[in-house]
Write an enzyme that holds these catalytic residues in place. Structure first.
Site, PDB file in Angstrom:
ATOM      1  N   SER A 110       0.679  -1.245  -0.263  1.00  0.00           N
ATOM      2  CA  SER A 110       0.288  -0.076  -0.172  1.00  0.00           C
ATOM      3  C   SER A 110       0.596   1.598  -0.237  1.00  0.00           C
ATOM      4  O   SER A 110       1.609   1.291  -0.639  1.00  0.00           O
ATOM      5  CB  SER A 110      -0.896  -0.223   0.998  1.00  0.00           C
ATOM      6  OG  SER A 110      -2.364   0.764   1.522  1.00  0.00           O
ATOM      7  N   GLU A 192      -2.015  14.571 -14.019  1.00  0.00           N
ATOM      8  CA  GLU A 192      -1.977  13.399 -13.669  1.00  0.00           C
ATOM      9  C   GLU A 192      -2.204  12.683 -12.535  1.00  0.00           C
ATOM     10  O   GLU A 192      -2.275  11.929 -12.194  1.00  0.00           O
ATOM     11  CB  GLU A 192      -1.371  13.068 -14.527  1.00  0.00           C
ATOM     12  CG  GLU A 192      -1.294  13.144 -16.299  1.00  0.00           C
ATOM     13  CD  GLU A 192       0.056  12.477 -17.172  1.00  0.00           C
ATOM     14  OE1 GLU A 192      -0.368  11.118 -17.192  1.00  0.00           O
ATOM     15  OE2 GLU A 192       0.484  12.614 -16.448  1.00  0.00           O
ATOM     16  N   ASP A 215      -9.171  -5.944  -4.439  1.00  0.00           N
ATOM     17  CA  ASP A 215      -8.283  -5.296  -3.429  1.00  0.00           C
ATOM     18  C   ASP A 215      -9.693  -3.494  -3.802  1.00  0.00           C
ATOM     19  O   ASP A 215     -10.192  -3.653  -4.958  1.00  0.00           O
ATOM     20  CB  ASP A 215      -7.140  -4.644  -3.697  1.00  0.00           C
ATOM     21  CG  ASP A 215      -6.667  -4.012  -3.681  1.00  0.00           C
ATOM     22  OD1 ASP A 215      -7.321  -2.721  -2.544  1.00  0.00           O
ATOM     23  OD2 ASP A 215      -5.045  -4.005  -3.262  1.00  0.00           O
ATOM     24  N   HIS A 243      -7.243  -5.911  -0.508  1.00  0.00           N
ATOM     25  CA  HIS A 243      -5.720  -5.170   0.015  1.00  0.00           C
ATOM     26  C   HIS A 243      -5.164  -6.097   1.133  1.00  0.00           C
ATOM     27  O   HIS A 243      -3.761  -5.746   0.772  1.00  0.00           O
ATOM     28  CB  HIS A 243      -6.665  -3.775   0.676  1.00  0.00           C
ATOM     29  CG  HIS A 243      -5.622  -2.795   0.477  1.00  0.00           C
ATOM     30  ND1 HIS A 243      -5.237  -2.421  -0.546  1.00  0.00           N
ATOM     31  CD2 HIS A 243      -5.224  -1.663   1.345  1.00  0.00           C
ATOM     32  CE1 HIS A 243      -4.218  -1.494  -0.333  1.00  0.00           C
ATOM     33  NE2 HIS A 243      -4.087  -0.963   0.736  1.00  0.00           N
TER      34      HIS A 243
END
Length: 263
Positions: A110, A192, A215, A243
């Site tokens: 993560s 972006e 996830d 996740h």
């Protein structure tokens, strides 16, 4: 100055790095050093129990750490300046140097995966290999909606809140999580939604991306983007993985990682 103590074959202590005392735990005695990088608000204890316990202790020396302001690396209180991932990456690398590791591999989950991507790009000669999962190199508008949906921790299940509340207490956890959501959202204002996109082509170590297809926090466009922009990287999909796939499917995950690190 480092403080060090041992419980069963696990060394733990604090190492003074970049002006703060960083907490770490170390297990195993293998020649291949591996640093575990936890997720948002995460710590060694909450994020990597099965890895510290079960990764092969003959082949690997595994180091878990609590980034500054997280877990037992407090004080200071955690803050989220625009360069907080860069700061974590520098702390992580400097911690490993202070512990005497000349070269090492990275396992980043993560937010810890984002930190690992930056560390690998900035330190090509130090990083042997890297595994990342549940990680992104930019924040899309869709990602922002996902973060917004989990901003209020009182709506989380008790089971989801418990590990964090044990570390921080309910009030501090709620406040820190709010600060994290605010901190990650700042990247969406960049072109972006860039966190570290421009660094991906600089990564030269063998890179293994793992993605849980269920996830709820990280849509599949993120691992696909990493795969496309990190030279020679490979992607492994876990159909049932969410996740926290490294906790829920720890045995399968640990075997994948060990096989990759040993190639």
């Amino acid at each position: 100055l480092s403080t060090l103590f041992f419980i069963h074959s696990l060394a733990m202590g604090w190492q003074h790095v970049n002006g703060v005392d960083l907490y770490y735990e170390q297990s195993g005695r293998g020649k291949h050093a591996v640093l575990l990088l936890p997720g948002a608000l995460g710590s060694t204890r909450t994020d990597f129990g099965p890895q510290l316990k079960s990764l092969n202790k003959e082949r690997f020396t595994v180091v878990g750490w609590d980034p500054r302001g997280y877990g037992q690396s407090r004080p200071p209180d955690r803050d989220f300046p625009s360069d907080f991932f860069e700061r974590d990456a520098k702390d992580a690398v400097d911690l490993m140097k202070a512990l005497g590791f000349a070269r090492f591999s990275l396992l980043g989950w993560s937010d810890g995966g984002i930190t690992a991507l930056i560390a690998a790009a900035r330190n090509p000669y130090l990083i042997r290999k890297m595994v990342v999962w549940g990680s992104n190199s930019f924040v899309s508008q869709h990602d922002l909606q996902l973060y917004e949906a989990v901003r209020d921790v009182s709506k989380w299940s008790a089971r989801m809140r418990q590990p964090m509340e044990e570390v921080y207490g309910p009030e501090i956890f709620a406040k820190m999580w709010e600060a994290w959501v605010h901190g990650i959202a700042q990247f969406a204002k960049r072109p972006e939604g860039n966190i570290c996109m421009e660094l991906l082509p600089l990564i030269s170590c063998p890179t293994f991306i793992i993605h849980g297809e269920k996830d709820p926090m990280v849509p599949s466009l993120h691992p696909q983007y990493l795969l496309k922009h990190i030279k020679g990287s490979r992607l492994h999909l876990m159909p049932e993985g969410k996740h926290n796939l490294h906790l829920k499917y720890a045995d399968e995950f640990n075997k994948l990682v060990e096989d990759f690190l040993e190639e």
